[in-house]
Scaffold this motif. Structure first.
Motif, PDB file in Angstrom:
ATOM      1  N   GLY A 298       0.768  -1.237   0.000  1.00  0.00           N
ATOM      2  CA  GLY A 298       0.000   0.000   0.000  1.00  0.00           C
ATOM      3  C   GLY A 298       0.794   1.278   0.000  1.00  0.00           C
ATOM      4  O   GLY A 298       0.265   2.328  -0.397  1.00  0.00           O
ATOM      5  N   ASN A 299       2.048   1.238   0.443  1.00  0.00           N
ATOM      6  CA  ASN A 299       2.822   2.480   0.399  1.00  0.00           C
ATOM      7  C   ASN A 299       2.856   2.993  -1.035  1.00  0.00           C
ATOM      8  O   ASN A 299       3.158   2.233  -1.951  1.00  0.00           O
ATOM      9  CB  ASN A 299       4.245   2.244   0.897  1.00  0.00           C
ATOM     10  N   PRO A 300       2.521   4.265  -1.258  1.00  0.00           N
ATOM     11  CA  PRO A 300       2.290   4.734  -2.634  1.00  0.00           C
ATOM     12  C   PRO A 300       3.449   4.498  -3.599  1.00  0.00           C
ATOM     13  O   PRO A 300       3.219   4.160  -4.754  1.00  0.00           O
ATOM     14  CB  PRO A 300       2.019   6.234  -2.451  1.00  0.00           C
ATOM     15  N   VAL A 301       4.675   4.644  -3.138  1.00  0.00           N
ATOM     16  CA  VAL A 301       5.811   4.418  -4.050  1.00  0.00           C
ATOM     17  C   VAL A 301       5.883   2.934  -4.406  1.00  0.00           C
ATOM     18  O   VAL A 301       6.093   2.563  -5.562  1.00  0.00           O
ATOM     19  CB  VAL A 301       7.128   4.912  -3.412  1.00  0.00           C
ATOM     20  N   SER A 302       5.644   2.073  -3.421  1.00  0.00           N
ATOM     21  CA  SER A 302       5.665   0.628  -3.662  1.00  0.00           C
ATOM     22  C   SER A 302       4.569   0.242  -4.642  1.00  0.00           C
ATOM     23  O   SER A 302       4.777  -0.577  -5.538  1.00  0.00           O
ATOM     24  CB  SER A 302       5.437  -0.137  -2.366  1.00  0.00           C
ATOM     25  N   THR A 303       3.387   0.811  -4.461  1.00  0.00           N
ATOM     26  CA  THR A 303       2.260   0.465  -5.328  1.00  0.00           C
ATOM     27  C   THR A 303       2.586   0.787  -6.777  1.00  0.00           C
ATOM     28  O   THR A 303       2.429  -0.040  -7.673  1.00  0.00           O
ATOM     29  CB  THR A 303       0.993   1.252  -4.901  1.00  0.00           C
ATOM     30  N   LEU A 304       3.075   2.010  -7.008  1.00  0.00           N
ATOM     31  CA  LEU A 304       3.304   2.438  -8.393  1.00  0.00           C
ATOM     32  C   LEU A 304       4.462   1.662  -9.031  1.00  0.00           C
ATOM     33  O   LEU A 304       4.375   1.220 -10.181  1.00  0.00           O
ATOM     34  CB  LEU A 304       3.569   3.950  -8.434  1.00  0.00           C
ATOM     35  N   LEU A 305       5.540   1.467  -8.274  1.00  0.00           N
ATOM     36  CA  LEU A 305       6.695   0.771  -8.849  1.00  0.00           C
ATOM     37  C   LEU A 305       6.375  -0.703  -9.130  1.00  0.00           C
ATOM     38  O   LEU A 305       6.766  -1.236 -10.174  1.00  0.00           O
ATOM     39  CB  LEU A 305       7.916   0.897  -7.925  1.00  0.00           C
ATOM     40  N   THR A 306       5.655  -1.354  -8.237  1.00  0.00           N
ATOM     41  CA  THR A 306       5.339  -2.771  -8.492  1.00  0.00           C
ATOM     42  C   THR A 306       4.302  -2.893  -9.613  1.00  0.00           C
ATOM     43  O   THR A 306       4.355  -3.844 -10.397  1.00  0.00           O
ATOM     44  CB  THR A 306       4.841  -3.490  -7.219  1.00  0.00           C
ATOM     45  N   ALA A 307       3.401  -1.918  -9.724  1.00  0.00           N
ATOM     46  CA  ALA A 307       2.459  -1.947 -10.851  1.00  0.00           C
ATOM     47  C   ALA A 307       3.221  -1.808 -12.173  1.00  0.00           C
ATOM     48  O   ALA A 307       2.930  -2.498 -13.146  1.00  0.00           O
ATOM     49  CB  ALA A 307       1.423  -0.827 -10.712  1.00  0.00           C
ATOM     50  N   ALA A 308       4.227  -0.923 -12.197  1.00  0.00           N
ATOM     51  CA  ALA A 308       5.003  -0.723 -13.422  1.00  0.00           C
ATOM     52  C   ALA A 308       5.907  -1.917 -13.717  1.00  0.00           C
ATOM     53  O   ALA A 308       6.154  -2.253 -14.870  1.00  0.00           O
ATOM     54  CB  ALA A 308       5.841   0.553 -13.311  1.00  0.00           C
ATOM     55  N   ARG A 309       6.398  -2.578 -12.653  1.00  0.00           N
ATOM     56  CA  ARG A 309       7.354  -3.678 -12.851  1.00  0.00           C
ATOM     57  C   ARG A 309       6.646  -4.982 -13.210  1.00  0.00           C
ATOM     58  O   ARG A 309       7.199  -5.807 -13.948  1.00  0.00           O
ATOM     59  CB  ARG A 309       8.193  -3.859 -11.567  1.00  0.00           C
ATOM     60  N   TYR A 310       5.406  -5.192 -12.699  1.00  0.00           N
ATOM     61  CA  TYR A 310       4.744  -6.491 -12.892  1.00  0.00           C
ATOM     62  C   TYR A 310       3.408  -6.389 -13.630  1.00  0.00           C
ATOM     63  O   TYR A 310       3.139  -7.176 -14.525  1.00  0.00           O
ATOM     64  CB  TYR A 310       4.504  -7.183 -11.537  1.00  0.00           C
ATOM     65  N   VAL A 311       2.552  -5.431 -13.239  1.00  0.00           N
ATOM     66  CA  VAL A 311       1.180  -5.460 -13.767  1.00  0.00           C
ATOM     67  C   VAL A 311       1.144  -4.973 -15.218  1.00  0.00           C
ATOM     68  O   VAL A 311       0.521  -5.607 -16.072  1.00  0.00           O
ATOM     69  CB  VAL A 311       0.211  -4.633 -12.890  1.00  0.00           C
ATOM     70  N   ARG A 312       1.817  -3.858 -15.494  1.00  0.00           N
ATOM     71  CA  ARG A 312       1.790  -3.370 -16.879  1.00  0.00           C
ATOM     72  C   ARG A 312       2.410  -4.366 -17.851  1.00  0.00           C
ATOM     73  O   ARG A 312       1.810  -4.639 -18.902  1.00  0.00           O
ATOM     74  CB  ARG A 312       2.445  -1.986 -16.982  1.00  0.00           C
ATOM     75  N   PRO A 313       3.585  -4.961 -17.535  1.00  0.00           N
ATOM     76  CA  PRO A 313       4.097  -5.985 -18.463  1.00  0.00           C
ATOM     77  C   PRO A 313       3.145  -7.171 -18.646  1.00  0.00           C
ATOM     78  O   PRO A 313       3.009  -7.696 -19.754  1.00  0.00           O
ATOM     79  CB  PRO A 313       5.416  -6.418 -17.814  1.00  0.00           C
ATOM     80  N   TRP A 314       2.472  -7.568 -17.569  1.00  0.00           N
ATOM     81  CA  TRP A 314       1.491  -8.665 -17.682  1.00  0.00           C
ATOM     82  C   TRP A 314       0.387  -8.293 -18.675  1.00  0.00           C
ATOM     83  O   TRP A 314      -0.015  -9.095 -19.527  1.00  0.00           O
ATOM     84  CB  TRP A 314       0.905  -8.942 -16.297  1.00  0.00           C
TER      85      TRP A 314
END
Ligand SMILES: Nc1nc2c(c(=O)[nH]1)N[C@H]1C(S)=C(S)[C@@H](COP(=O)(O)OP(=O)(O)OC[C@H]3O[C@@H](n4cnc5c(N)ncnc54)[C@H](O)[C@@H]3O)O[C@H]1N2
Ligand code: MOO
Length: 402
Positions: A298-314
């Motif tokens: 939930g920490n905002p930096v963690s959310t955005l970076l993990t979304a960019a690293r895993y969710v968008r490529p998926w």
């Protein structure tokens, strides 16, 4: 705890191709083709006049004739009318069919036309074909122009239009539920009480995923377990391809999601990744179909970076399974970085391209993974490997866009 590479591989292993849908061509901009499109005609389909001027027989011009009677004019969009004779000219407009019998076009700038008589003021062209875009020089009828898997960029869309693809089969958008959780969160338009904050993560994730081809639906669920259970049950049954949760995946007493997801039949594929930020990340899938579930910290930096690293490529992998998602682009560190923990370090950076075209990455000061304003100067993050602690200026590392 698994590595970033292993977590990424497990995420991509669930990225099946999206089913196709048929759309009117203008609505398919940016989508990925689910069918091959071939040339239905030659490109260009006829000998096309490329300059406004007069069309003549090259042999007559090369043989010394400079004065030509002008028979008529050939406009774009009119059926071809032949040259009445080898010593006669026809006025022609760009885009018109070249009059049969003509094989050279002289620009208006190079002729004087007076009383239906054209005088050519330049030396004859060395070869026939001047100022003519000859039939089939670019592509031939039947050539495969846009194979399935091609993204409909502006250029690809133009080609699809020109071969008559009024409707196209494309991968449908991935339906993604983005769910924020937490009792401390209030609406953007609300005035928070001292113990509250406005929701921001879901909007950040939506802004990241929607341009990458997701049909995003936003939800918010409280920490209260029965309400959370009911809300998640509904969302899991609503036909989404992915559910992206932010928050409630760590070790706090209100961090119910890992247990609850298991209870609701979503099998854990991993929980915790060897990375900072984003270590508490959770990922799972529902057996027998149903959505995959990303539990982003939930920490905002963690959310955005993990979304960019895993969710968008998926998401991108589901659109173009053959090509796979685009990988990171290397960038060269401009400053020394030290990172002691034995975790991969996702380091927010500002990318600038120097005079030699080298991408240079300057670390951005982010005061921990709660500092969402700290990300304002970052347009990418470097992935620094867990095995190393000291990263020298001038060394290159993979950079993922934000
Ligand atoms: N004992 C431990 N505590 C924590 C650990 C740990 O390993 N052991 N990990 C820390 C790390 S790293 C992170 S990241 C966070 C992740 O925790 P959660 O995913 O459970 O997230 P929350 O606790 O729900 O929220 C964390 C933080 O982020 C704010 N937040 C949450 N959602 C939103 C939103 N939609 N918009 C804006 N801000 C949001 C929330 O208010 C919290 O401040 O856990 C550490 N703790
Ligand atoms: O993911 Mo946590 O935010 O490492 O800080």
């Amino acid at each position: 705890m698994i590595s970033v590479a292993e977590a990424y591989a497990r995420v991509l292993a669930t990225a099946r191709p999206l089913p196709p849908e048929t759309l009117p061509l203008p609505e398919a901009a940016g989508r990925v083709l689910a069918e091959d499109l071939a040339a239905d005609r030659d490109f260009p389909p006829f000998d096309r006049v490329a300059m406004d001027g007069i069309a003549v027989a090259h042999a007559a011009w090369a043989g010394g004739q400079t004065v030509f009677p002008v028979a008529h004019a050939q406009f774009a969009g009119a059926p071809a009318r032949p040259l009445p004779g080898p010593g006669v000219a026809v006025e022609v407009m760009t885009g018109a069919v070249l009059p049969p019998g003509a094989d050279a076009v002289v620009r208006y700038e190079d002729v004087t036309i007076d009383n239906h008589q054209a005088t050519i003021n330049i030396q004859p062209a060395a070869r026939a074909g001047v100022n003519i875009h000859a039939r089939a020089t670019d592509r031939r009828r039947g050539d495969l122009l846009l194979p399935a898997g091609t993204r409909l960029t502006p250029a690809a869309l133009a080609v699809a239009a020109t071969v008559g693809a009024a409707e196209v089969r494309v991968a449908r958008l991935a339906r993604v539920a983005v769910v924020s959780t937490g009792d401390e969160l209030v609406e953007v338009a609300a005035t928070p009480l001292p113990h509250q904050i406005r929701r921001s993560n879901a909007y950040a994730v939506q802004a990241l995923l929607a341009p990458a081809g997701a049909d995003v639906h936003l939800f918010h669920l409280p920490d209260d377990l029965p309400t959370l259970r009911q809300g998640l049950t509904n969302i899991l049954a609503a036909g989404f391809d992915a559910v992206v949760l932010s928050g409630a995946v760590s070790k706090g007493r209100a961090d119910h999601l890992p247990t609850l997801l298991r209870e609701l039949g979503v099998e854990e594929i991993f929980h915790e990744v060897n990375q900072r930020p984003g270590k508490p990340m959770w990922f799972g899938a529902r057996a027998g179909g149903g959505p995959v579930v990303f539990g982003l910290p939930g920490n905002p930096v963690s959310t955005l970076l993990t979304a960019a690293r895993y969710v968008r490529p998926w998401l991108l992998a589901r659109q173009q399974p053959a090509a796979g998602p685009p990988g990171p682009t290397p960038a060269v560190l401009t400053a020394a970085v030290q990172f002691r923990p034995a975790l991969a370090h996702l380091l927010p950076v500002a990318i600038a391209v120097d005079a030699l075209g080298v991408r240079r990455a300057t670390p951005v000061v982010v005061g921990g993974s709660g500092d969402l304003a700290g990300l304002l100067g970052a347009d990418a993050f470097l992935e620094l490997p867990a095995e190393l602690t000291d990263f020298a200026p001038g060394t290159a590392w993979p950079a993922w866009p934000l």
